[in-house]
Design a protein around this motif. Structure first.
Motif, PDB file in Angstrom:
ATOM      1  N   SER A   1     -29.934 -94.148  15.198  1.00 10.84           N
ATOM      2  CA  SER A   1     -29.282 -95.185  16.006  1.00 10.84           C
ATOM      3  C   SER A   1     -28.622 -96.208  15.093  1.00 10.84           C
ATOM      4  CB  SER A   1     -30.308 -95.880  16.907  1.00 10.84           C
ATOM      5  OG  SER A   1     -31.288 -96.537  16.112  1.00 10.84           O
TER       6      SER A   1
ATOM      7  N   GLY B   1     -32.747 -92.956  21.593  1.00  9.95           N
ATOM      8  CA  GLY B   1     -31.365 -92.485  21.744  1.00  9.95           C
ATOM      9  C   GLY B   1     -31.193 -91.214  20.963  1.00  9.95           C
TER      10      GLY B   1
ATOM     11  N   GLY C   1     -34.047 -91.794  17.509  1.00 10.84           N
ATOM     12  CA  GLY C   1     -33.552 -93.146  17.260  1.00 10.84           C
ATOM     13  C   GLY C   1     -33.391 -93.436  15.775  1.00 10.84           C
TER      14      GLY C   1
ATOM     15  N   HIS D   1     -25.402 -92.159  20.249  1.00 14.03           N
ATOM     16  CA  HIS D   1     -25.592 -93.362  19.422  1.00 14.03           C
ATOM     17  C   HIS D   1     -24.295 -94.166  19.298  1.00 14.03           C
ATOM     18  CE1 HIS D   1     -29.619 -92.308  18.318  1.00 14.03           C
ATOM     19  NE2 HIS D   1     -29.305 -91.280  17.548  1.00 14.03           N
TER      20      HIS D   1
ATOM     21  N   GLU E   1     -31.444 -93.947  26.209  1.00 14.79           N
ATOM     22  CA  GLU E   1     -30.086 -93.434  26.343  1.00 14.79           C
ATOM     23  C   GLU E   1     -29.891 -92.814  27.736  1.00 14.79           C
ATOM     24  OE1 GLU E   1     -28.366 -91.238  22.787  1.00 14.79           O
ATOM     25  OE2 GLU E   1     -28.496 -89.646  24.283  1.00 14.79           O
TER      26      GLU E   1
END
Lengths: 247, 247, 247, 247
Positions: free
Chosen positions: B117, B83, B114, B87, B23
């Motif tokens: 995500s 991330g 994540g 997201h 990210e």
């Protein structure tokens, strides 16, 4: 009475009949254990399961055939197993009979130090070894919140207990219901479901003889739930051996 | 060159080509994070994976197509995904493309936050929710000692980390490799293997942006092992749709 | 040389060393089998695995210690097992040794009628029973197209074979790679992956001694793939027994 | 009334309330289908489930909110889903609501061509693709004889049906109950159990609209068994989000 596809009786209404097998040695030889379980671990478990509506029988190591002659096994839907200091005194003949019963559909709930029992090792096919230490705090977290064995619990159960730590040398379970946290820094898979043959097996970690765990209401609830989960269902009857073609 | 049963190239010798998707926002906006990852989390991971002999590429959210145009994905055997705060800024189109690639065989390693995500939630089919808290001690215990992702580790990895606690709302993994203990009293399934379509997915818990975890040698080793485990193999090619009888 | 977290050697580069264990009785006593496997089933498997680049050794029932003394097992990364008419003649001592080796990390590939071998039943914990009939057509369908054991195959493998039918009394596998169709109307789970202890086990159905299956290129490819999959990895070393608290 | 550990009602005695969702288009537009299911597939399923003692409701695509407003879902313990030609006409809003209900504990039984429904694909995270062909003989073999969903069956169920063949692009199931054999030479995993969130999902293959399968007594028994298996249990309530340390 309703019948299965191949003509056997289907009777779903009755509650499972439970036999609690207990080694029953510590309670007779150790004063501290006797205070916690004066009539044996099996007596406390029997009271909890009777209250839940099950028909309960107890059997112990030092009875003839370890309290598990055919007529007892014939009347057992789910067998509980607690052993520790005398695993080797259980005869191979009894282990063989219990093994066949489990594969034939009888439920089996293996408790705490039963991880090293002959019957559990035979069913798992591994050493079932682990790490351990007395006197710790255990917190059993529910990791499968919708599982019937977790029915009615909160987020976790907290106990004063013996520590069991990973690696736990068992096959990956079919379903993982509880994971334990210990104050000394370890974790453990503490509620494990297995299907073997037509039978269901649940391993449940707590229950050191010097702790009060089987007096705990949530522990009792888990064992009650597990009895219902492990109870046999008259499923399809497997056919083995030489077989003519269908087509 | 050796061929598969249906004529595709079989080439096992090459090391997998890795793309690290990051990210890359915290590192640019938060001074404390910038000290730990001055060139971005992806830069530290890239160094570790390059050293392990992989061909490594990095891609970040704010590049065109989030750095993941077809030509990058075409050259990616295993994709890492970190991330957290953005997201929702990942386009559905990119998520759809990555999803198809994973089902087609591309490996995916989802790191830490994540878990929320779009791509992980789409692959899992669940909320992927959990409990969390900053500033704790984590101990990741190996529960599958023979698993290739645990290769070369000791009994556990200890880190200063954000806490993630159960229940973790994901499908039961195909293989559970790590379980975490946290000082505050929680546990977490922290290394999870999934197969989806022809692809393999590994979720690995550590990696809060305010902690040093990706500088840790054992964490790096796990990620290197996971890249090898998740790398695609030119397996049997599935055939779908209307089909004439064979017999 | 690179080291594991606890100081053991990490050496990933070498190909696994394979020992093929064969009962080797049918080939010497049955003329028809002798035509198909004149130097024994192990000889055909050895040729296929040598060609794939593995270091291969063979061992048979009638050798001292069944050809599996410690020095052979010490030099074995993956063991193949073919037996049928003389399962009971394998000594319990050898079974015990192989069992410990598998739990310690040695790969095991059990072939065809090896489903009833002592070692497979001990590792599974079930009867391993099934239905059977000679002279049928088998079609092994790939159901896990991305699995490394299916690498390089088409949709299915077709063989003239003995039929094995469900129910197959084994634990649910960790991964199911092949399912078989038989001309007579039955199905069978025919490629099953298990992890037990630190070891990996693959059961692969084909290989009746009166059929040519081990001469089939795709069958050989599956066995080659399975050797790579089952090869031990120097994973985290589990620690058992009494343990002091970390915290 | 008995309470859960965190104060919710525990009521195990009541039978699950079932809602049967049916696309209900083929039966109105195709004469041949109308002969087999004159009042719709849902009517035949409703009769079988009512007879088994369940409280049954039906809902169809062309009703407002597809027959699934909140008050219907509030009164649903287990939802059946049959769809085929109009998967895309189911609104994303309804799919989202059903998804949340399943993760919250509602059981879901997905039938036949429902494999391509939005809700099943969303829960699986894969394409759910497969091979198919009309007019074949199917034989569903029981591979988990002790499973409650196989209760009361014989070895297999034989049907005239549409063929579905592997590879079936779904996650490996938590439990595999049935495997199908087809006359044309294919196999298929045809009874699959999944847990997602707190809910249980069963995929059951038979039920092509041009065949009589839902009139078959064994097929009806499987669906009755599956309703009991998928019914929600008021398990432990998961807690998510920021969390203070316990210790």
């Amino acid at each position: 009475m309703e019948k299965t596809g191949d003509g056997r009786d289907l009777d779903l209404a009755e509650e499972p009949r439970v036999t609690i097998w207990n080694e029953y040695r510590h309670e007779k030889s150790d004063e501290q254990v006797a205070k916690i379980y004066p009539e044996g671990i099996h007596a406390v478990l029997a009271a909890a399961l009777t209250e839940a509506g099950f028909e309960v029988h107890a059997a112990t190591l030092d009875e003839p055939e370890h309290g598990l002659p055919d007529e007892v096994l014939d009347a057992t839907d789910v067998l509980l197993w607690w052993g520790h200091m005398a695993h080797d005194e259980v005869s191979d003949e009894t282990v063989e009979k219990v093994h066949q019963r489990v594969l034939g559909g009888m439920g089996l709930i293996v408790l705490h130090s039963g991880h090293f029992s002959k019957i559990f090792k035979k069913l798992m096919g591994t050493t079932c070894d682990l790490k351990w230490r007395h006197d710790d705090t255990e917190r059993l977290w529910v990791v499968a919140p919708g599982h019937p064995i977790a029915e009615g619990l909160g987020e976790y159960i907290e106990l004063e207990e013996e520590m069991y730590g990973e690696a736990f040398d068992v096959p990956q379970p079919d379903e993982l219901v509880f994971m334990s946290w210990f104050g000394g820094g370890e974790v453990f898979r503490s509620g494990l479901c297995y299907r073997r043959g037509q039978g269901r097996i649940f391993y449940f970690r707590p229950g050191h003889e010097e702790n009060y765990s089987y007096h705990n209401q949530d522990v009792q609830r888990v064992i009650q739930n597990a009895v219902r989960w492990a109870a046999p269902t008259p499923g399809a009857m497997p056919v083995y051996g030489h077989s003519e073609p269908i087509d």
